[in-house]
Design an enzyme around this catalytic site. Structure first.
Site, PDB file in Angstrom:
ATOM      1  N   ARG A 144       0.849  -1.178   0.000  1.00 12.12           N
ATOM      2  CA  ARG A 144       0.000   0.000   0.000  1.00 12.12           C
ATOM      3  C   ARG A 144       0.891   1.236   0.000  1.00 12.12           C
ATOM      4  O   ARG A 144       2.041   1.193   0.419  1.00 12.12           O
ATOM      5  CB  ARG A 144      -0.911   0.012   1.231  1.00 12.12           C
ATOM      6  N   ARG A 249      -1.304  -2.043  -6.828  1.00 16.29           N
ATOM      7  CA  ARG A 249      -1.455  -3.184  -5.910  1.00 16.29           C
ATOM      8  C   ARG A 249      -2.426  -4.211  -6.496  1.00 16.29           C
ATOM      9  O   ARG A 249      -2.180  -5.417  -6.445  1.00 16.29           O
ATOM     10  CB  ARG A 249      -1.925  -2.671  -4.555  1.00 16.29           C
ATOM     11  N   HIS A 280      -3.605  -9.125   4.262  1.00 14.69           N
ATOM     12  CA  HIS A 280      -5.045  -9.096   4.463  1.00 14.69           C
ATOM     13  C   HIS A 280      -5.446  -9.908   5.691  1.00 14.69           C
ATOM     14  O   HIS A 280      -4.857 -10.944   5.985  1.00 14.69           O
ATOM     15  CB  HIS A 280      -5.763  -9.656   3.228  1.00 14.69           C
ATOM     16  N   TYR A 289      -9.371  -8.153  -4.753  1.00 18.38           N
ATOM     17  CA  TYR A 289      -8.316  -7.632  -5.606  1.00 18.38           C
ATOM     18  C   TYR A 289      -8.237  -8.375  -6.929  1.00 18.38           C
ATOM     19  O   TYR A 289      -7.683  -7.869  -7.905  1.00 18.38           O
ATOM     20  CB  TYR A 289      -6.955  -7.749  -4.911  1.00 18.38           C
TER      21      TYR A 289
END
Length: 315
Positions: A144, A249, A280, A289
């Site tokens: 991130r 990402r 996560h 994602y």
């Protein structure tokens, strides 16, 4: 009790449960200003709430986020006897479809990187070698934005190709191994950093701006948006937002999954490892994602076809 004091009390309560609550607090503080900081909680009217939820534009997912934040606040107030009725609308507008992230192609990634040294209008505090290294890290390790900018020199163990990401989104720290190519990118940046900013403190951030200043996330965001426009990377699928920095990402996750399908790997097993790598808390967060692209669908379809043929032979 007035609304300002209630929000303060509520935020303290949520953080005591282990939540950051930063975004929620921003929404609730904004509501305080709209309702009047000294307005008593039991005097808040439904119209004030409805006007705040509506904002000035069209209905977006933000409406529903603000609604949920206010609902929990008011339920907290009712449970503690500060109000008897929740002044929220009973009819909710339809929630817009989920945001679709943009998956960069490999060619677009190359165009972005190629444009870095030639673009001359970056924000004054951000130097091109720093931006290039950050972009490669975000795409190469799926970090991130805040995680990359928060890395200290001590967190980047280049000898062992290992990053330590601390106090991340879910209050967790994790170790992130990186490959030889990304290790070389960060090693080259570390040398450039020592040569360009020799007086930088070894305990400071790994990525630094001019005059050894910490890079603010919005400085990085603005630089990326300017670079993306300069490189001509734009979405043509009718999406509401142009490709974002955070989409690097998403692209990392989808490209990794596609590569596994091509290799014939056990994707169902490896996706769990990918979830841990991305930091996560739940596997479902990783699934969000994995936006389906035509290439990914093709690879998944090919794998299923091979599996079906094997089953037919044994039937």
């Amino acid at each position: 009790m007035n609304i300002q004091d209630l929000v303060t009390k509520y935020v303290v309560y949520r953080r005591a449960l282990g939540e950051r609550c930063n975004t929620t607090e921003n929404v609730l503080r904004s509501f305080c200003r709209a309702a009047g900081l000294q307005t008593l909680v039991n005097r808040i009217r439904s119209k004030v709430v409805a006007d705040f939820l509506a904002g000035t534009g069209t209905i977006t997912r933000t409406w529903h986020f603000k609604y949920r934040a206010l609902k929990r606040l008011f339920q907290f107030a009712v449970s503690r006897g500060h109000m008897t009725k929740v002044p929220l609308p009973t009819e909710l507008p339809k929630c817009p479809s989920s945001f679709v992230p943009y998956i960069y192609s490999h060619d677009e990634i190359r165009r972005l990187l190629k444009a870095v040294p030639s673009y001359q209008r970056f924000p004054g505090r951000l130097e091109p070698p720093t931006l290039r290294a950050i972009l490669l890290l975000l795409y190469g390790a799926g970090l991130r934005r805040g995680e990359a900018l928060g890395l200290s020199v001590a967190d980047v163990d280049l000898a062992n190709s290992l990053l330590t990401v601390r106090d991340t989104k879910f209050f967790k720290s994790r170790l992130v191994p990186i490959g030889p190519d990304l290790t070389k990118v960060l090693s080259d940046y570390a040398r450039w950093r020592r040569d360009t900013h020799p007086s930088a403190d070894a305990g400071s951030n790994f990525f630094i701006g001019r005059k050894r200043k910490k890079i603010h996330r919005w400085t990085l965001q603005d630089a990326f948006e300017q670079l993306r426009e300069y490189a001509g990377v734009r979405r043509a699928d009718g999406g509401r937002y142009q490709p974002r920095l955070h989409d690097l990402r998403h692209s990392f996750a989808v490209h990794r999954l596609t590569a596994w399908y091509r290799q014939g790997a056990d994707v169902q097993r490896l996706i769990y490892h990918l979830s841990i790598y991305l930091g996560h808390a739940r596997l479902s967060h990783t699934q969000a994602y994995l936006t389906m692209t035509p290439e990914l669908l093709q690879q998944a379809g090919t794998l299923f076809e091979q599996y079906a043929r094997r089953e037919n032979r044994h039937a």
